[in-house]
Scaffold this motif. Structure first.
Motif, PDB file in Angstrom:
ATOM      1  N   ALA A 177       3.748   2.729  18.800  1.00 51.86           N
ATOM      2  CA  ALA A 177       5.088   2.175  18.034  1.00 51.86           C
ATOM      3  C   ALA A 177       4.809   1.957  16.592  1.00 51.86           C
ATOM      4  N   LEU A 178       3.353   1.771  16.296  1.00 49.25           N
ATOM      5  CA  LEU A 178       3.010   1.757  14.903  1.00 49.25           C
ATOM      6  C   LEU A 178       3.062   3.146  14.411  1.00 49.25           C
ATOM      7  N   ALA A 179       2.448   4.125  14.890  1.00 52.95           N
ATOM      8  CA  ALA A 179       2.451   5.589  14.327  1.00 52.95           C
ATOM      9  C   ALA A 179       3.753   6.042  14.502  1.00 52.95           C
ATOM     10  N   LYS A 180       4.645   5.627  15.288  1.00 55.89           N
ATOM     11  CA  LYS A 180       6.194   6.227  15.342  1.00 55.89           C
ATOM     12  C   LYS A 180       7.007   5.747  13.922  1.00 55.89           C
ATOM     13  N   LYS A 181       6.417   4.677  13.422  1.00 53.81           N
ATOM     14  CA  LYS A 181       7.071   4.263  12.028  1.00 53.81           C
ATOM     15  C   LYS A 181       6.963   4.998  10.759  1.00 53.81           C
ATOM     16  N   ARG A 182       5.733   5.947  11.200  1.00 54.28           N
ATOM     17  CA  ARG A 182       5.262   6.807   9.840  1.00 54.28           C
ATOM     18  C   ARG A 182       5.723   8.175  10.349  1.00 54.28           C
ATOM     19  N   TYR A 183       5.505   8.708  11.446  1.00 50.80           N
ATOM     20  CA  TYR A 183       5.980   9.940  11.861  1.00 50.80           C
ATOM     21  C   TYR A 183       7.151   9.942  13.136  1.00 50.80           C
ATOM     22  N   ASP A 184       8.110  10.993  12.779  1.00 51.10           N
ATOM     23  CA  ASP A 184       9.001  11.065  14.165  1.00 51.10           C
ATOM     24  C   ASP A 184       8.301  11.679  15.182  1.00 51.10           C
ATOM     25  N   HIS A 185       7.530  12.757  14.941  1.00 51.18           N
ATOM     26  CA  HIS A 185       6.669  13.126  16.044  1.00 51.18           C
ATOM     27  C   HIS A 185       5.247  12.704  15.687  1.00 51.18           C
ATOM     28  N   VAL A 186       4.820  12.028  16.816  1.00 46.66           N
ATOM     29  CA  VAL A 186       3.373  11.654  16.791  1.00 46.66           C
ATOM     30  C   VAL A 186       2.495  12.738  17.862  1.00 46.66           C
ATOM     31  N   SER A 187       1.864  13.559  17.102  1.00 41.82           N
ATOM     32  CA  SER A 187       1.132  14.370  17.989  1.00 41.82           C
ATOM     33  C   SER A 187      -0.180  13.778  18.621  1.00 41.82           C
ATOM     34  N   ALA A 188      -0.805  14.534  19.499  1.00 40.50           N
ATOM     35  CA  ALA A 188      -2.252  14.063  19.813  1.00 40.50           C
ATOM     36  C   ALA A 188      -2.992  14.250  18.812  1.00 40.50           C
ATOM     37  N   GLU A 189      -2.878  15.197  17.756  1.00 36.83           N
ATOM     38  CA  GLU A 189      -3.986  15.437  16.945  1.00 36.83           C
ATOM     39  C   GLU A 189      -3.818  14.536  15.696  1.00 36.83           C
ATOM     40  N   ARG A 190      -2.484  13.575  15.623  1.00 32.79           N
ATOM     41  CA  ARG A 190      -2.398  12.576  14.640  1.00 32.79           C
ATOM     42  C   ARG A 190      -3.581  11.325  14.772  1.00 32.79           C
ATOM     43  N   LEU A 191      -3.929  11.322  16.279  1.00 32.72           N
ATOM     44  CA  LEU A 191      -4.755  10.073  16.406  1.00 32.72           C
ATOM     45  C   LEU A 191      -6.273  10.601  17.113  1.00 32.72           C
ATOM     46  N   ILE A 192      -6.261  11.930  17.550  1.00 32.83           N
ATOM     47  CA  ILE A 192      -7.474  12.264  18.109  1.00 32.83           C
ATOM     48  C   ILE A 192      -8.159  13.381  17.271  1.00 32.83           C
ATOM     49  N   SER A 193      -8.551  13.121  16.106  1.00 29.80           N
ATOM     50  CA  SER A 193      -9.072  13.905  15.255  1.00 29.80           C
ATOM     51  C   SER A 193      -9.925  12.997  14.192  1.00 29.80           C
ATOM     52  N   GLY A 194     -10.381  13.669  13.230  1.00 26.92           N
ATOM     53  CA  GLY A 194     -11.453  12.943  12.182  1.00 26.92           C
ATOM     54  C   GLY A 194     -10.393  12.107  11.405  1.00 26.92           C
ATOM     55  N   PRO A 195      -9.107  12.626  10.801  1.00 25.29           N
ATOM     56  CA  PRO A 195      -8.193  11.820  10.203  1.00 25.29           C
ATOM     57  C   PRO A 195      -7.739  10.984  11.047  1.00 25.29           C
ATOM     58  N   GLY A 196      -7.570  11.292  12.366  1.00 18.66           N
ATOM     59  CA  GLY A 196      -6.789  10.387  13.462  1.00 18.66           C
ATOM     60  C   GLY A 196      -7.590   9.228  13.677  1.00 18.66           C
ATOM     61  N   MET A 197      -8.978   9.350  13.814  1.00 15.11           N
ATOM     62  CA  MET A 197      -9.837   8.159  13.925  1.00 15.11           C
ATOM     63  C   MET A 197      -9.799   7.189  12.771  1.00 15.11           C
ATOM     64  N   GLU A 198      -9.668   7.723  11.596  1.00 10.79           N
ATOM     65  CA  GLU A 198      -9.500   6.782  10.573  1.00 10.79           C
ATOM     66  C   GLU A 198      -8.141   5.955  10.485  1.00 10.79           C
ATOM     67  N   TRP A 199      -7.265   6.770  10.867  1.00 10.50           N
ATOM     68  CA  TRP A 199      -5.934   5.973  11.124  1.00 10.50           C
ATOM     69  C   TRP A 199      -6.028   4.942  12.381  1.00 10.50           C
ATOM     70  N   LEU A 200      -6.575   5.577  13.439  1.00  7.05           N
ATOM     71  CA  LEU A 200      -6.774   4.619  14.455  1.00  7.05           C
ATOM     72  C   LEU A 200      -7.448   3.284  14.325  1.00  7.05           C
ATOM     73  N   TYR A 201      -8.530   3.379  13.522  1.00  5.74           N
ATOM     74  CA  TYR A 201      -9.185   2.361  12.995  1.00  5.74           C
ATOM     75  C   TYR A 201      -8.488   1.264  12.292  1.00  5.74           C
TER      76      TYR A 201
END
Length: 337
Positions: free
Chosen positions: A189-213
């Protein structure tokens, strides 16, 4: 680009490359499967791909291995390939393949998707380069899946074809993220506020880990330090139960969901292989995480997935073997290796 079968006299020495969003790895293949003068360059140190390649070719170790006489080159790159122009998804580098060939005087230059090449390396991986995380013995005559979080989230597969293999060109890291539990629904829900399409890569990657944190800190009302992905994983190993550790745990569980989906999609009874730069660095923490539980949480097909082995690729230069195999295919009449 050249498509006819090239003259075998140009096969060796051959420049081999594996270019990701963060690092560019190069070596000189002096004979089949023999890689010399291997080096890892950081992309940020070079304004463009050509500068990084020129730096590598001019190193004394590279020249000693035959870089100045190499007339063929094969390079895996973290990007879809369609035509002559390459503009990397997770890097600012952009170039023309034909311009690179002419600039460096290669008679033969081939580019392959990086995870397609890494998938092709799977049959050549020695047992000591693999760490198995659950499951049974893989079926040699069944499909295998490959997934790897790094700067992005790479996905591929390997399909057997008689005595040969077909590697898949896929962009599965960009499939829609699928939350599994209430916490992941909050994250989504929080990610959806930033991106219309929340891909797996948005959260499961190096930059994704930083955002997930940062997202987990927001959900828990905690303060998020400005940590990079390597710093998060390092902190997780030192401080069990910390925000960093919880981030790594959620990350591994999310990866388990996507890897399990890939296993079902491909019928990957040949195994699921995990590459990329993140998991091999934290493999012991990964083994203790909820990855395998989530991987197998597939309802009526949980038993089916439970038998599928998962292997972590521990060889930093594993893709070289796949690049070499795909280049060899270009010099042969067989359609597949």
């Amino acid at each position: 680009m050249q498509t006819e079968r090239p003259d075998t006299k140009y096969r060796f020495p051959c420049l081999i490359g594996d270019v990701g969003g963060t690092n560019a790895r190069f070596a000189i293949e002096t004979a089949a499967g023999r890689f010399e003068a291997a080096a890892v360059l950081q992309n940020r140190d070079f304004p463009d791909f050509e500068s990084a390649l020129r730096h590598y070719l001019q190193r004394s170790e590279s020249r000693a291995a035959g870089s100045t006489s190499a007339q063929s080159a094969a390079i895996a790159i973290a990007n879809p390939l369609d035509g002559d122009k390459v503009k990397m998804t997770n890097s600012g580098w952009a170039f023309s393949i034909e311009a690179v060939r002419k600039t460096f005087g290669f008679r033969i230059l081939r580019f392959f998707n990086d995870f397609t090449a890494l998938a092709m390396a799977i049959p050549f991986m020695p047992p000591q380069a693999l760490i198995q995380c659950g499951g049974d013995v893989p079926y040699k005559d069944k499909s295998s899946g490959l997934i790897g979080p790094g700067t992005g989230l790479g996905v591929s597969g390997l399909v057997p074809w008689g005595e040969h293999f077909i590697p898949l060109e896929a962009e599965g890291g960009h499939v829609s993220f699928s939350p599994f539990d209430e916490l992941e629904m909050e994250i989504f829900a929080l990610a959806k506020k930033r991106y219309d399409h929340v891909s797996a890569e948005r959260l499961i990657s190096g930059p994704g880990m930083e955002w997930l944190y940062r997202l987990l800190a927001e959900i828990g009302g905690e303060t998020a330090e400005p940590l990079t992905a390597p710093e998060i994983t390092e902190m997780a190993l030192k401080q069990p139960g910390s925000l960093s550790d919880r981030t790594v745990e959620v990350f591994c569980r999310m990866l388990g969901t996507v890897a399990g989906n890939l296993a079902l999609t491909l019928g990957a009874r040949g195994g699921i292989y995990i590459g990329g730069g993140i998991v091999p660095r934290i493999v012991k923490r990964f083994e203790q995480s909820g990855f395998r539980e989530r991987f197998e949480a597939k309802g009526r097909f949980s038993e089916y997935v439970s038998r599928i082995p998962v292997f972590v690729l521990m060889d930093t230069f594993a893709a070289f073997k796949g690049v070499s195999a795909m280049m060899e295919r270009c010099f042969q009449t067989e359609p597949f290796i």
